[in-house]
Design an enzyme around this catalytic site. Structure first.
Site, PDB file in Angstrom:
ATOM      1  N   TYR A 271       8.490 -25.444  49.877  1.00 42.61           N
ATOM      2  CA  TYR A 271       7.274 -24.748  49.451  1.00 42.61           C
ATOM      3  C   TYR A 271       6.863 -23.684  50.471  1.00 42.61           C
ATOM      4  O   TYR A 271       6.436 -22.588  50.105  1.00 42.61           O
ATOM      5  CB  TYR A 271       6.131 -25.735  49.240  1.00 42.61           C
ATOM      6  CG  TYR A 271       6.426 -26.806  48.211  1.00 42.61           C
ATOM      7  CD1 TYR A 271       7.089 -26.507  47.018  1.00 42.61           C
ATOM      8  CD2 TYR A 271       6.051 -28.121  48.440  1.00 42.61           C
ATOM      9  CE1 TYR A 271       7.366 -27.485  46.079  1.00 42.61           C
ATOM     10  CE2 TYR A 271       6.326 -29.116  47.498  1.00 42.61           C
ATOM     11  CZ  TYR A 271       6.983 -28.791  46.330  1.00 42.61           C
ATOM     12  OH  TYR A 271       7.248 -29.755  45.406  1.00 42.61           O
TER      13      TYR A 271
ATOM     14  N   GLU B 195      -2.043 -12.343  58.679  1.00 39.57           N
ATOM     15  CA  GLU B 195      -1.846 -11.602  57.427  1.00 39.57           C
ATOM     16  C   GLU B 195      -1.582 -12.542  56.252  1.00 39.57           C
ATOM     17  O   GLU B 195      -2.066 -12.312  55.139  1.00 39.57           O
ATOM     18  CB  GLU B 195      -0.706 -10.595  57.574  1.00 39.57           C
ATOM     19  CG  GLU B 195      -0.563  -9.654  56.397  1.00 39.57           C
ATOM     20  CD  GLU B 195      -1.767  -8.748  56.188  1.00 39.57           C
ATOM     21  OE1 GLU B 195      -2.368  -8.812  55.088  1.00 39.57           O
ATOM     22  OE2 GLU B 195      -2.113  -7.983  57.100  1.00 39.57           O
TER      23      GLU B 195
ATOM     24  N   GLU C 264      -7.527 -13.585  49.973  1.00 44.40           N
ATOM     25  CA  GLU C 264      -7.768 -12.548  48.971  1.00 44.40           C
ATOM     26  C   GLU C 264      -7.353 -13.009  47.579  1.00 44.40           C
ATOM     27  O   GLU C 264      -8.086 -12.814  46.607  1.00 44.40           O
ATOM     28  CB  GLU C 264      -7.031 -11.261  49.346  1.00 44.40           C
ATOM     29  CG  GLU C 264      -7.679 -10.521  50.488  1.00 44.40           C
ATOM     30  CD  GLU C 264      -7.060  -9.156  50.734  1.00 44.40           C
ATOM     31  OE1 GLU C 264      -6.132  -8.760  49.985  1.00 44.40           O
ATOM     32  OE2 GLU C 264      -7.510  -8.490  51.670  1.00 44.40           O
TER      33      GLU C 264
ATOM     34  N   ASP D 299     -13.478  -9.136  53.918  1.00 47.51           N
ATOM     35  CA  ASP D 299     -13.592  -8.286  55.108  1.00 47.51           C
ATOM     36  C   ASP D 299     -13.397  -9.097  56.391  1.00 47.51           C
ATOM     37  O   ASP D 299     -12.762  -8.629  57.345  1.00 47.51           O
ATOM     38  CB  ASP D 299     -14.940  -7.573  55.136  1.00 47.51           C
ATOM     39  CG  ASP D 299     -15.060  -6.476  54.097  1.00 47.51           C
ATOM     40  OD1 ASP D 299     -14.048  -6.152  53.443  1.00 47.51           O
ATOM     41  OD2 ASP D 299     -16.180  -5.936  53.937  1.00 47.51           O
TER      42      ASP D 299
END
Length: 126
Positions: free
Chosen positions: A18, A71, A78, A97
């Site tokens: 996974y 990231e 997100e 943000d």
């Protein structure tokens, strides 16, 4: 009361599957992920070229990992936020943000470490 699951090697192997799928999805679908991957490959190639010491390698690989982790977490936040509330929402914007700010801090750290490690060695080669 929930029964405690016993340790399973097979389950641990599946968890790696996974995780590798997550990396594949990240690099395949996230533009910033590919940008960071390119930067990481360039930094690693330059590290080989400049014959870094073990401690310098640790520094470079650590900041590469920090940027990638930030990231990936940013991307996950997100995507989750878009599922929870697909339209614009000011509180969701704040969350996105903040996650992006974490990536920015990690990237600034990577630039600083790269400058400290690479610039003196590059100047010696001039």
């Amino acid at each position: 009361m929930e029964e405690e699951k016993k340790f399973s090697v097979l389950d641990r192997i599946k968890s790696f599957k996974y995780a590798f799928n997550g990396l594949r999805l990240f690099f395949a679908n996230d533009h910033n992920g590919r940008v960071h991957l390119f930067a990481a490959i360039a930094a690693i190639a330059l590290s080989f070229y400049l014959k870094l010491s073990n401690l310098e390698w640790i520094a470079i690989l650590s900041v590469i990992a920090a940027v990638m982790v930030a990231e990936i977490i940013n991307s996950a936040i997100e995507k989750l936020a878009d599922v929870i509330y697909p339209d614009y929402h000011p509180k969701i914007k704040v969350v996105k943000d903040l996650a992006a700010a974490a990536v920015l801090i990690a990237a600034f750290l990577a630039i600083a470490v790269g400058a400290i490690v690479f610039i003196p060695k590059l100047l010696l080669r001039l």
